[in-house]
Design a protein around this motif. Structure first.
Motif, PDB file in Angstrom:
ATOM      1  N   GLN A  44       0.823  -1.205   0.000  1.00 57.54           N
ATOM      2  CA  GLN A  44       0.000   0.000   0.000  1.00 57.54           C
ATOM      3  C   GLN A  44       0.860   1.258   0.000  1.00 57.54           C
ATOM      4  O   GLN A  44       1.888   1.327   0.662  1.00 57.54           O
ATOM      5  CB  GLN A  44      -0.934   0.011   1.201  1.00 57.54           C
ATOM      6  CG  GLN A  44      -1.984  -1.064   1.144  1.00 57.54           C
ATOM      7  CD  GLN A  44      -2.842  -0.949  -0.088  1.00 57.54           C
ATOM      8  OE1 GLN A  44      -3.545   0.038  -0.284  1.00 57.54           O
ATOM      9  NE2 GLN A  44      -2.789  -1.954  -0.952  1.00 57.54           N
ATOM     10  N   LYS A  45       0.426   2.270  -0.757  1.00 56.13           N
ATOM     11  CA  LYS A  45       1.108   3.560  -0.777  1.00 56.13           C
ATOM     12  C   LYS A  45       0.828   4.285   0.532  1.00 56.13           C
ATOM     13  O   LYS A  45      -0.234   4.102   1.147  1.00 56.13           O
ATOM     14  CB  LYS A  45       0.596   4.424  -1.928  1.00 56.13           C
ATOM     15  CG  LYS A  45       0.910   3.887  -3.287  1.00 56.13           C
ATOM     16  CD  LYS A  45       0.495   4.858  -4.363  1.00 56.13           C
ATOM     17  CE  LYS A  45      -1.001   4.854  -4.532  1.00 56.13           C
ATOM     18  NZ  LYS A  45      -1.457   5.616  -5.690  1.00 56.13           N
ATOM     19  N   GLN A  51      -5.186   7.689   4.552  1.00 56.52           N
ATOM     20  CA  GLN A  51      -6.610   7.964   4.362  1.00 56.52           C
ATOM     21  C   GLN A  51      -7.523   6.855   4.892  1.00 56.52           C
ATOM     22  O   GLN A  51      -8.746   6.951   4.772  1.00 56.52           O
ATOM     23  CB  GLN A  51      -6.908   8.201   2.877  1.00 56.52           C
ATOM     24  CG  GLN A  51      -6.194   9.412   2.305  1.00 56.52           C
ATOM     25  CD  GLN A  51      -6.555  10.699   3.025  1.00 56.52           C
ATOM     26  OE1 GLN A  51      -7.731  11.019   3.170  1.00 56.52           O
ATOM     27  NE2 GLN A  51      -5.554  11.425   3.488  1.00 56.52           N
ATOM     28  N   LEU A  52      -6.945   5.819   5.486  1.00 54.07           N
ATOM     29  CA  LEU A  52      -7.762   4.721   6.009  1.00 54.07           C
ATOM     30  C   LEU A  52      -8.587   5.172   7.210  1.00 54.07           C
ATOM     31  O   LEU A  52      -8.104   5.914   8.075  1.00 54.07           O
ATOM     32  CB  LEU A  52      -6.880   3.541   6.411  1.00 54.07           C
ATOM     33  CG  LEU A  52      -6.214   2.784   5.266  1.00 54.07           C
ATOM     34  CD1 LEU A  52      -5.252   1.738   5.815  1.00 54.07           C
ATOM     35  CD2 LEU A  52      -7.239   2.140   4.343  1.00 54.07           C
ATOM     36  N   ARG A  65     -11.043  -8.083   8.689  1.00 54.20           N
ATOM     37  CA  ARG A  65     -10.838  -7.836   7.263  1.00 54.20           C
ATOM     38  C   ARG A  65     -10.518  -6.368   7.044  1.00 54.20           C
ATOM     39  O   ARG A  65     -10.980  -5.517   7.792  1.00 54.20           O
ATOM     40  CB  ARG A  65     -12.093  -8.198   6.466  1.00 54.20           C
ATOM     41  CG  ARG A  65     -12.373  -9.670   6.434  1.00 54.20           C
ATOM     42  CD  ARG A  65     -13.671  -9.947   5.650  1.00 54.20           C
ATOM     43  NE  ARG A  65     -13.910 -11.359   5.521  1.00 54.20           N
ATOM     44  CZ  ARG A  65     -14.438 -12.134   6.472  1.00 54.20           C
ATOM     45  NH1 ARG A  65     -14.772 -11.609   7.622  1.00 54.20           N
ATOM     46  NH2 ARG A  65     -14.606 -13.422   6.270  1.00 54.20           N
ATOM     47  N   ILE A  66      -9.755  -6.103   5.969  1.00 50.80           N
ATOM     48  CA  ILE A  66      -9.472  -4.733   5.558  1.00 50.80           C
ATOM     49  C   ILE A  66      -9.833  -4.618   4.087  1.00 50.80           C
ATOM     50  O   ILE A  66      -9.698  -5.577   3.326  1.00 50.80           O
ATOM     51  CB  ILE A  66      -8.002  -4.344   5.819  1.00 50.80           C
ATOM     52  CG1 ILE A  66      -7.804  -2.847   5.602  1.00 50.80           C
ATOM     53  CG2 ILE A  66      -7.042  -5.169   4.970  1.00 50.80           C
ATOM     54  CD1 ILE A  66      -6.517  -2.305   6.196  1.00 50.80           C
ATOM     55  N   ILE A  67     -10.328  -3.444   3.709  1.00 50.56           N
ATOM     56  CA  ILE A  67     -10.719  -3.212   2.324  1.00 50.56           C
ATOM     57  C   ILE A  67      -9.824  -2.124   1.734  1.00 50.56           C
ATOM     58  O   ILE A  67      -9.820  -0.992   2.209  1.00 50.56           O
ATOM     59  CB  ILE A  67     -12.195  -2.789   2.218  1.00 50.56           C
ATOM     60  CG1 ILE A  67     -13.096  -3.884   2.786  1.00 50.56           C
ATOM     61  CG2 ILE A  67     -12.563  -2.468   0.773  1.00 50.56           C
ATOM     62  CD1 ILE A  67     -14.537  -3.483   2.911  1.00 50.56           C
ATOM     63  N   PHE A  68      -9.050  -2.502   0.716  1.00 54.04           N
ATOM     64  CA  PHE A  68      -8.250  -1.541  -0.043  1.00 54.04           C
ATOM     65  C   PHE A  68      -8.920  -1.256  -1.374  1.00 54.04           C
ATOM     66  O   PHE A  68      -8.969  -0.133  -1.825  1.00 54.04           O
ATOM     67  CB  PHE A  68      -6.841  -2.080  -0.326  1.00 54.04           C
ATOM     68  CG  PHE A  68      -6.028  -2.358   0.897  1.00 54.04           C
ATOM     69  CD1 PHE A  68      -5.725  -1.355   1.796  1.00 54.04           C
ATOM     70  CD2 PHE A  68      -5.546  -3.628   1.148  1.00 54.04           C
ATOM     71  CE1 PHE A  68      -4.959  -1.599   2.916  1.00 54.04           C
ATOM     72  CE2 PHE A  68      -4.775  -3.892   2.252  1.00 54.04           C
ATOM     73  CZ  PHE A  68      -4.477  -2.880   3.142  1.00 54.04           C
ATOM     74  N   GLY A  69      -9.383  -2.299  -2.021  1.00 54.55           N
ATOM     75  CA  GLY A  69     -10.011  -2.183  -3.331  1.00 54.55           C
ATOM     76  C   GLY A  69     -11.472  -2.540  -3.219  1.00 54.55           C
ATOM     77  O   GLY A  69     -12.213  -1.964  -2.442  1.00 54.55           O
ATOM     78  N   ALA A 149      -5.112  -9.168 -12.401  1.00 55.91           N
ATOM     79  CA  ALA A 149      -6.492  -8.699 -12.211  1.00 55.91           C
ATOM     80  C   ALA A 149      -6.939  -8.840 -10.759  1.00 55.91           C
ATOM     81  O   ALA A 149      -7.580  -7.943 -10.210  1.00 55.91           O
ATOM     82  CB  ALA A 149      -7.435  -9.450 -13.134  1.00 55.91           C
ATOM     83  N   ILE A 150      -6.588  -9.936 -10.144  1.00 57.95           N
ATOM     84  CA  ILE A 150      -6.961 -10.162  -8.746  1.00 57.95           C
ATOM     85  C   ILE A 150      -6.182  -9.220  -7.842  1.00 57.95           C
ATOM     86  O   ILE A 150      -6.737  -8.626  -6.913  1.00 57.95           O
ATOM     87  CB  ILE A 150      -6.740 -11.637  -8.355  1.00 57.95           C
ATOM     88  CG1 ILE A 150      -7.711 -12.511  -9.148  1.00 57.95           C
ATOM     89  CG2 ILE A 150      -6.906 -11.841  -6.857  1.00 57.95           C
ATOM     90  CD1 ILE A 150      -7.483 -13.992  -8.996  1.00 57.95           C
ATOM     91  N   MET A 151      -4.893  -9.057  -8.118  1.00 54.79           N
ATOM     92  CA  MET A 151      -4.076  -8.154  -7.312  1.00 54.79           C
ATOM     93  C   MET A 151      -4.637  -6.730  -7.373  1.00 54.79           C
ATOM     94  O   MET A 151      -4.731  -6.049  -6.347  1.00 54.79           O
ATOM     95  CB  MET A 151      -2.627  -8.178  -7.802  1.00 54.79           C
ATOM     96  CG  MET A 151      -1.690  -7.403  -6.909  1.00 54.79           C
ATOM     97  SD  MET A 151       0.049  -7.709  -7.276  1.00 54.79           S
ATOM     98  CE  MET A 151       0.327  -6.555  -8.593  1.00 54.79           C
ATOM     99  N   ALA A 152      -5.037  -6.269  -8.557  1.00 52.29           N
ATOM    100  CA  ALA A 152      -5.585  -4.922  -8.702  1.00 52.29           C
ATOM    101  C   ALA A 152      -6.866  -4.760  -7.888  1.00 52.29           C
ATOM    102  O   ALA A 152      -7.045  -3.750  -7.202  1.00 52.29           O
ATOM    103  CB  ALA A 152      -5.851  -4.624 -10.178  1.00 52.29           C
ATOM    104  N   ARG A 153      -7.758  -5.751  -7.939  1.00 52.37           N
ATOM    105  CA  ARG A 153      -9.019  -5.665  -7.191  1.00 52.37           C
ATOM    106  C   ARG A 153      -8.794  -5.697  -5.686  1.00 52.37           C
ATOM    107  O   ARG A 153      -9.446  -4.985  -4.937  1.00 52.37           O
ATOM    108  CB  ARG A 153      -9.951  -6.808  -7.594  1.00 52.37           C
ATOM    109  CG  ARG A 153     -10.563  -6.606  -8.970  1.00 52.37           C
ATOM    110  CD  ARG A 153     -11.528  -7.704  -9.331  1.00 52.37           C
ATOM    111  NE  ARG A 153     -12.580  -7.828  -8.337  1.00 52.37           N
ATOM    112  CZ  ARG A 153     -13.141  -8.984  -8.006  1.00 52.37           C
ATOM    113  NH1 ARG A 153     -12.775 -10.103  -8.585  1.00 52.37           N
ATOM    114  NH2 ARG A 153     -14.095  -9.019  -7.105  1.00 52.37           N
ATOM    115  N   MET A 154      -7.875  -6.545  -5.241  1.00 53.54           N
ATOM    116  CA  MET A 154      -7.658  -6.693  -3.806  1.00 53.54           C
ATOM    117  C   MET A 154      -6.914  -5.506  -3.199  1.00 53.54           C
ATOM    118  O   MET A 154      -7.220  -5.085  -2.085  1.00 53.54           O
ATOM    119  CB  MET A 154      -6.887  -7.976  -3.521  1.00 53.54           C
ATOM    120  CG  MET A 154      -7.700  -9.224  -3.753  1.00 53.54           C
ATOM    121  SD  MET A 154      -6.750 -10.723  -3.479  1.00 53.54           S
ATOM    122  CE  MET A 154      -6.339 -10.584  -1.770  1.00 53.54           C
ATOM    123  N   LEU A 155      -5.921  -4.997  -3.912  1.00 48.34           N
ATOM    124  CA  LEU A 155      -5.074  -3.945  -3.355  1.00 48.34           C
ATOM    125  C   LEU A 155      -5.535  -2.540  -3.730  1.00 48.34           C
ATOM    126  O   LEU A 155      -4.969  -1.557  -3.263  1.00 48.34           O
ATOM    127  CB  LEU A 155      -3.625  -4.141  -3.795  1.00 48.34           C
ATOM    128  CG  LEU A 155      -2.976  -5.460  -3.377  1.00 48.34           C
ATOM    129  CD1 LEU A 155      -1.546  -5.519  -3.847  1.00 48.34           C
ATOM    130  CD2 LEU A 155      -3.074  -5.666  -1.862  1.00 48.34           C
TER     131      LEU A 155
END
Length: 164
Positions: A44-45, A51-52, A65-69, A149-155
């Motif tokens: 994560q940047k 901003q979390l 659980r944490i939500i990034f994407g 694709a999965i990495m982009a959605r998750m992160l």
């Protein structure tokens, strides 16, 4: 601005050593530990981390659980416990006045505002985390393990960055 790859040589062993220290060294600030782990483990940047809010965490069942994407990620123990401690023990001037109404996981020096990106970056540097280099290493490591694709959605990163 296009990302041009890592700023220096990848050092996975140094990254894992730093992650182990953050997981187990309870003399470090809980916020610094959690922020460093989000960078080292989830690429994560700093701008994303600052901003979390509490709404990004879900501790409603037996898993944190944490939500990034768009897809919630289960935080393993002891990362989940560090997140729980952070929610309970947050500090900062942003918590003055009506602290129950301040949602930031990383409250800043100004009332009702999150910590600044530069301030968090300096705090991470002081505990041995190099944000740019360590994030690059984490991204490359994750890219070898997870489809783009999965990495982009998750992160919560752009698919172009994940593919690159």
């Amino acid at each position: 601005m296009r990302w041009q790859g890592p700023a220096g040589p990848l050092d996975s062993e140094r990254r894992w050593s730093a992650a182990r220290r953050l997981l187990h060294d309870d003399t470090l600030d809980t916020g610094d530990r959690f922020a460093g782990l989000l960078l080292l483990l989830y690429a994560q940047k700093i701008a994303t981390i600052t901003q979390l809010t509490e709404d990004h965490l879900d501790d409603s069942d037996q898993h944190m659980r944490i939500i990034f994407g768009t897809v919630p990620i289960v935080l393993p123990e002891p990362v989940a416990e560090i997140a729980r401690q952070l929610v309970i023990n947050r500090r900062g001037k942003a918590r003055t006045g009506a602290p129950q109404q301040v949602p930031w996981l990383f409250p800043g020096g100004l009332p009702r505002r999150p910590i600044g990106d530069d301030a968090l970056g300096q705090r991470l540097h002081r505990i041995g985390v190099n944000p740019r280099q360590d994030r690059s290493t984490a991204l490359f490591t994750l890219a070898t393990e997870i489809p783009a694709a999965i990495m982009a959605r998750m992160l919560g990163i752009h698919i172009g960055v994940a593919v690159q």
